[in-house]
Design a protein around this motif. Structure first.
Motif, PDB file in Angstrom:
ATOM      1  N   ASP A 146     -13.450  63.428  49.141  1.00  0.00           N
ATOM      2  CA  ASP A 146     -13.299  64.857  48.889  1.00  0.00           C
ATOM      3  C   ASP A 146     -11.826  65.270  48.923  1.00  0.00           C
ATOM      4  O   ASP A 146     -11.414  66.093  49.745  1.00  0.00           O
TER       5      ASP A 146
ATOM      6  N   LEU B  38     -10.194  67.194  47.076  1.00  0.00           N
ATOM      7  CA  LEU B  38      -9.973  68.606  46.762  1.00  0.00           C
ATOM      8  C   LEU B  38     -10.429  69.517  47.896  1.00  0.00           C
ATOM      9  O   LEU B  38     -10.200  70.729  47.841  1.00  0.00           O
TER      10      LEU B  38
ATOM     11  N   ILE C 211     -13.542  70.435  48.817  1.00  0.00           N
ATOM     12  CA  ILE C 211     -14.528  71.420  48.359  1.00  0.00           C
ATOM     13  C   ILE C 211     -15.894  71.238  48.999  1.00  0.00           C
ATOM     14  O   ILE C 211     -16.748  72.110  48.886  1.00  0.00           O
TER      15      ILE C 211
ATOM     16  N   THR D  35     -15.792  60.951  43.719  1.00  0.00           N
ATOM     17  CA  THR D  35     -15.040  62.121  44.172  1.00  0.00           C
ATOM     18  C   THR D  35     -15.887  63.361  43.939  1.00  0.00           C
ATOM     19  O   THR D  35     -16.525  63.496  42.892  1.00  0.00           O
TER      20      THR D  35
ATOM     21  N   ILE E  26     -16.462  66.803  42.644  1.00  0.00           N
ATOM     22  CA  ILE E  26     -15.885  67.703  41.652  1.00  0.00           C
ATOM     23  C   ILE E  26     -16.877  68.853  41.445  1.00  0.00           C
ATOM     24  O   ILE E  26     -18.091  68.636  41.382  1.00  0.00           O
TER      25      ILE E  26
ATOM     26  N   GLN F 147      -5.983  66.451  40.759  1.00  0.00           N
ATOM     27  CA  GLN F 147      -5.651  67.107  42.022  1.00  0.00           C
ATOM     28  C   GLN F 147      -4.403  67.980  41.924  1.00  0.00           C
ATOM     29  O   GLN F 147      -4.108  68.731  42.841  1.00  0.00           O
ATOM     30  N   ASP F 148      -3.688  67.870  40.803  1.00  0.00           N
ATOM     31  CA  ASP F 148      -2.338  68.403  40.736  1.00  0.00           C
ATOM     32  C   ASP F 148      -2.180  69.622  39.844  1.00  0.00           C
ATOM     33  O   ASP F 148      -1.073  70.062  39.569  1.00  0.00           O
TER      34      ASP F 148
ATOM     35  N   THR G 113      -3.292  73.659  39.242  1.00  0.00           N
ATOM     36  CA  THR G 113      -3.836  74.832  39.912  1.00  0.00           C
ATOM     37  C   THR G 113      -3.603  76.071  39.049  1.00  0.00           C
ATOM     38  O   THR G 113      -2.475  76.308  38.624  1.00  0.00           O
TER      39      THR G 113
END
Length: 306
Positions: A54, A56, A58, A128, A130, A203-204, A206
């Protein structure tokens, strides 16, 4: 040092309302009747949420749902049948978190008596958590919807992988309700968020408020990309999963445009990759005159059509 890159990307031819959300399944206090429904695969019930999957941040749930796809059906399905129809008049934007062991696609379908709506999402990042968003505002007037249906790895018969899913939540769709998807827009960070971020890069990126709404870009929201430390070739990857829907190598959509605001001069590299075709790269130069201002760069991939 970390570098900040703000951008909007498109393929081209030359105040949100607030309402109480509805939690349909969190694999803890609220669980849909998956185990009592029918399907071609196996619902494994609730299992422990795997650690270290995880990045991120979330999904902090202790338990999550698990489903193993049938390896005998191309469209093996997982279905939950509710006793009463859903009220989709307000809360019709759905989010669901998925943790997949393979890069593939999945279909989320809602269905009732003569009424149905479905959407497909690419899974580009494996092992992962998502979160995927589905605009079902087109079903706001439906009155018979009482089924949730998932198809993982649709159309592939020989796959029998196990998928984790969690936190099925509905909320108001907001200002983007009913947006007609334009597949030539990868991401405008507002209502046309059509690209799937792969690894690395997922991940990078936003969405942030545009810090310099001027010149060629007065959009309210843009994407901020952090070029991660310690990697000379850290990439931002978009993954379409299948070449059938990849727009760049088709007639009329082979020019890639991107709007960039950056404080770093250097090379901006575009790359096409995948399948049996050799990878192709194009470089554009970001000069000192381009810094701290919105600039648009275009790259022509028309020699890759077909």
């Amino acid at each position: 040092m970390k570098r900040r890159l703000l951008f909007l990307m498109v393929f081209a031819l030359i105040s949100i309302s607030v309402s109480a959300q509805v939690i349909y399944d969190d694999a803890e206090g609220t669980v849909l009747p998956w185990a009592e429904a029918f399907g071609d695969g196996v619902y494994n019930g609730r299992v422990a949420n795997p650690a270290d999957q995880d990045p991120l941040g979330i999904n902090a749930s202790t338990t999550v749902n698990s489903y193993t796809k049938s390896n005998l059906h191309g469209y093996s399905l997982l279905i939950a049948v509710l006793s009463d129809p859903l009220d989709l008049s307000v809360n019709n934007q759905f989010k669901v978190q998925v943790n997949s062991p393979v890069a593939t696609q999945f279909i989320f379908k809602i269905e009732g008596a003569g009424e149905a709506l479905e959407q497909t999402r690419n899974i580009a990042v494996t092992n992962t958590w998502i979160e995927y968003t589905f605009d079902f505002s087109g079903a706001a007037g439906f009155t018979t919807i009482n089924k949730f249906i998932f198809f993982f790895d649709p159309g592939v018969t020989e796959s029998g992988d196990t998928y984790l899913f969690d936190n099925i939540v509905a909320s108001p769709a907001g200002p983007c309700a009913g947006t007609v998807v334009n597949p030539l827009i990868i991401d405008d960070f507002e209502c046309q968020r059509n690209g799937t971020y792969g690894a690395p890069g997922f991940q990078d990126v936003t969405p942030i408020a545009n810090p310099d709404p001027s010149g060629i870009n007065t959009s309210e929201t843009v994407g901020q990309y952090c070029d991660t430390c310690g990697s000379e070739w850290h990439a931002l990857v978009f993954d379409w999963n299948t070449p059938e829907v990849f727009p760049v190598t088709k007639v009329g959509s082979s020019i890639v445009n991107i709007k960039v605001w950056t404080n770093k001069a250097g090379v901006l590299k575009f790359k096409l990759e995948g399948g049996a075709s050799p990878a192709v790269e194009r470089d554009v130069q970001v000069t000192l005159a381009d810094l701290n201002i919105w600039r648009e760069y275009s790259v022509d991939f028309s020699d890759q059509i077909g």
